[in-house]
Scaffold this active site. Structure first.
Site, PDB file in Angstrom:
ATOM      1  N   GLU A 112      -9.267   6.336   7.686  1.00  0.00           N
ATOM      2  CA  GLU A 112      -7.830   6.505   7.482  1.00  0.00           C
ATOM      3  C   GLU A 112      -7.416   7.743   6.688  1.00  0.00           C
ATOM      4  O   GLU A 112      -6.394   8.363   6.998  1.00  0.00           O
ATOM      5  CB  GLU A 112      -7.268   5.250   6.801  1.00  0.00           C
ATOM      6  N   ARG A 146       0.831  -1.208   0.000  1.00  0.00           N
ATOM      7  CA  ARG A 146       0.000   0.000   0.000  1.00  0.00           C
ATOM      8  C   ARG A 146       0.865   1.258   0.000  1.00  0.00           C
ATOM      9  O   ARG A 146       0.462   2.292  -0.549  1.00  0.00           O
ATOM     10  CB  ARG A 146      -0.968   0.004   1.178  1.00  0.00           C
TER      11      ARG A 146
END
Length: 764
Positions: A716, A311
């Site tokens: 997030e 990621r």
């Protein structure tokens, strides 16, 4: 309709008065035992002898278990089966569990664990990036490389080029409720586990394997956590398994919780590391070629390091269209705590590199950093020709240009830029800095099969509604949001909805509440279950009144059919008496996603969440002391399910992100001993560290994708808004020099780091 209303958190009153129940608050029978780990005193080597006689003889001790006493699989890893519950000899970090003490009290167990005599054969630990590279200590055979275009050719043709390196630190989760679990033995070997976990199904799975029983013999219940931030995605496995093993062995309830020091010593942190970069650009700051090299320090076991590092690569572009780029990622194995999931899950580590590149290009050209960012932004949708990310996903929902324009205007960026320059010219000691940084964050699990969720909904004959789903509540307000979805589907007030604990016996095979997908996945699953029941009621009433089911309306606590209006409770009672099922499961799987991580190509995300922040800071060039004077944020939540909760997530995420880049510092000595393992030595943002002026607004616009009520994830993405603080601090440090050398301010930009950077500026 309950959706989009700024309702309070469902347990806010309980949080305030202290009545909210957590794992450590659950009353257990009087014969319950309490557990503690005895752990490795060294970072690398093996234990050659283990004398537990004094431990067993200590006051209150009931039994002591080593790896030989475990009935089943000795593993707590979420991925590679490389993380034993108890060491069988090899020692990989200081704090690794070796044995379990079961005693009559928590303190008795901890005191006894310290009495062990452990003889060890110690070897030099691998602690740093450089040491890991020298030893070729990795979790994959070599670096992972993804590319788009031809970066070598593009760099060779670039008009300008620069290179640099940015070290960034890890981060302790510092959830208010520490890790905790309790297990109660049942009949025929069954066990009930209460766990402070974001992933009940994984706890169920690991306990079943540890006890050699099927998953249907293990029930895991989670009512709430006192914070998670990713630290309870996999790190709770060891406590839950230990409790289940001891409870089964003794046929007595068993509970385990970490003290804060134990928690910080044993559990994983955010991955730290370093990014090296080489970039080519033109006279306007447009990037013409770029190479990133990520060095990610993963700790002693694999845990979730591979998807975290992936990621980071996936977010190396952030909000910028890169045509010729190569990203190389090294996943390094070290003798430290196993780094794990943390809010952003690698996204912050990827974005921090490109934001540093933008600032350094602007410095080299002598132009406003925002101008460089604007020159490189993805175009707003619809885009022609199409623009793709470095991993081949078309950006179909871009809004970053319009969002940044609105924020820059409302926060008076241009005027304040001039004001900062004027201040710095007139003040030799206190220097200001100003920066705007964007966020483009992908929403979905990159492990495709995790993008699914289930729900169970009951409507009782009195019209009250029971709701259960696979998501977990850790303070973020997920339960309230999903309850608002249920209330809106039935057209009733949210007070009609009973929110119940996450329970693997009600909804099976759940994914972790992570990847910012809690509302997306569980909201859609609940919507599906509610619509099934609502459809049954509508069909029944339509048949009774001789109308089409589509004409039956549910709104404001009433149901209207064929000219008659009745309370929802009456409609439910009628349906029940007509033997209509008022219970349903719901299921949702995220559409459109496909991902090949080996090639680094595909569509790993359903959509992107966007945002931007402007931060203004003040530093003291003599001490490195600093303050955030003001922050303005504009963030994209799509059509917000609950604006009040979303604002809270944005504010909290920003402050936590600012803490990561400016003050939170983990320190190990050369023996691998974590020295910052308590609030006295590890600094997190306090209330006084928040911006003195803090303006947060929501972008007005719905999600282009068909998500629950067209909302967007908000857990997030706001964390990365904190990067504006690091950029602003760098801007302030630059004001201390003569403009010839860029101030490579490391992260975290602690006062010591700022002072070192200022000194470097003064020496140029």
């Amino acid at each position: 309709m309950s959706v989009s209303k700024p309702l309070a958190h469902d347990t806010a009153p309980l949080h305030v008065n202290g009545a909210a129940r957590y794992v450590d608050d659950i009353p257990l029978p009087a014969n319950a035992v309490h557990l503690a780990f005895g752990w490795s005193p060294i970072a690398r080597g093996e234990f050659t002898a283990l004398d537990l006689s004094q431990v067993k003889a200590a006051d209150g001790v009931i039994t002591v278990l080593t790896a030989n006493d475990l009935p089943g699989e000795n593993d707590t890893s979420p991925s590679a089966h490389d993380e034993p519950l108890l060491s069988t000899g090899a020692l990989h970090f200081k704090g690794q569990p070796i044995f379990i003490v079961a005693a009559t009290s928590h303190h008795a167990a901890r005191r006894a664990a310290k009495l062990a005599k452990i003889e060890v054969n110690e070897t030099d630990p691998i602690l740093t990036i450089e040491a890991a590279l020298a030893a070729n200590s990795r979790f994959e055979d070599g670096p992972v490389i993804w590319s788009k275009g031809d970066s070598d050719r593009a760099l060779a043709k670039s008009k300008n080029e620069l290179s640099g390196s940015l070290p960034f630190g890890g981060q302790e989760h510092f959830y208010l409720e520490g890790q905790a679990a309790a297990a109660l033995p049942g009949e025929n070997g069954d066990v009930l586990v209460h766990s402070s976990t974001q992933h009940p199904t994984e706890i169920q799975h690991k306990v079943a394997h540890a006890l050699n029983i099927p998953m249907n013999a293990v029930r895991v219940e989670v009512r709430r956590m006192g914070g998670g931030f990713g630290g309870k995605e996999s790190q709770g496995n060891a406590l839950a398994v230990a409790c289940a093993v001891v409870a089964t062995k003794l046929n007595r309830p068993a509970k385990m919780r970490y003290d804060r020091d134990d928690d910080m010593i044993i559990t994983g942190k955010r991955h730290d590391g370093r990014i090296d970069y080489r970039v080519g650009y033109d006279e306007n700051g447009l990037i013409t070629g770029l190479e990133f090299e990520h060095y990610i320090r993963c700790g002693w076991s694999q845990d979730l390091s591979l998807p975290v590092a992936d990621r980071a690569m996936l977010h190396s572009d952030n909000a910028y269209h890169l045509k010729d780029v190569k990203i190389t990622s090294h996943r390094l194995k070290t003798n430290t705590q196993s780094a794990t999931a943390y809010r952003g899950f690698g996204g912050p580590q990827g974005m921090i590199g490109i934001e540093r590149v933008m600032d350094e290009i602007a410095f080299a050209l002598g132009i406003d950093p925002l101008a460089v960012r604007r020159a490189n932004f993805y175009a707003d949708a619809p885009t022609k020709p199409r623009q793709t990310t470095p991993y081949g996903m078309t950006v179909e929902d871009g809004i970053i240009n319009a969002l940044v324009e609105k924020l820059a205007n409302s926060a008076e960026y241009d005027e304040r830029r001039k004001s900062v320059a004027k201040w710095n010219a007139e003040n030799p000691i206190l220097k200001r800095g100003l920066a705007l940084t964007p966020v483009k964050f992908g929403i979905s699990f990159t492990l495709t099969h995790l993008n699914q969720a289930g729900a169970l909904v009951h409507v009782y004959q009195d019209g009250s509604i029971h709701l259960n789903h696979g998501g977990t509540e850790m303070g973020q307000g997920l339960f309230q949001k999903v309850a608002q979805v249920a209330a809106s589907r039935f057209g009733v007030d949210v007070s009609n909805i009973k929110i119940t604990a996450t329970d693997t016996a009600k909804v099976p095979n759940t994914s972790a509440t992570a990847a910012s997908s809690g509302s997306d996945l569980n909201g859609m699953a609940v919507q599906a279950a509610c619509d099934t029941i609502k459809g049954r009621i509508a069909s029944f009433l339509a048949n009774q009144f001789g109308v089409k089911a589509a004409t039956v309306k549910f709104a404001n606590g009433l149901v209207s059919a064929g000219g008659e209006t009745m309370p929802f409770a009456k409609a439910a009672q009628r349906a029940y008496e007509a033997r209509v099922s008022l219970s349903a499961t719901g299921f949702y799987k995220t559409p459109k996603i496909r991902w090949d991580r080996v090639r680094g190509q595909g569509r790993p995300f359903l959509y992107f969440a966007y945002g931007a922040s402007i931060s203004e800071v003040l530093i003291d060039r003599l001490t490195g002391e600093n303050r955030i004077l003001r922050t303005d944020i504009l963030h994209d939540c799509g059509t917000s399910l609950n604006p009040a909760l979303d604002r809270g997530q944005i504010e909290g995420g920003f402050v936590q992100g600012a803490g990561w880049v400016s003050m939170e510092e983990l320190v190990w000595d050369d023996k691998g001993d974590l020295k910052t393992h308590a609030p006295s030595t590890y600094k997190i943002p306090a209330c006084s560290d928040r911006p003195m002026v803090f303006n947060v607004d929501l972008w007005q616009g719905e999600n282009r994708e068909d998500t629950v009520y067209r909302s967007k994830a908000v857990g997030e993405p706001p964390f990365m808004l904190g990067l504006s603080v690091l950029a602003a601090l760098s801007d302030a440090v630059a004001a201390c020099g003569d403009g010839t050398v860029y101030p490579n301010l490391d992260a975290p930009a602690t006062p010591e780091a700022i002072l070192r950077a200022v000194t470097g500026q003064e020496n140029t």
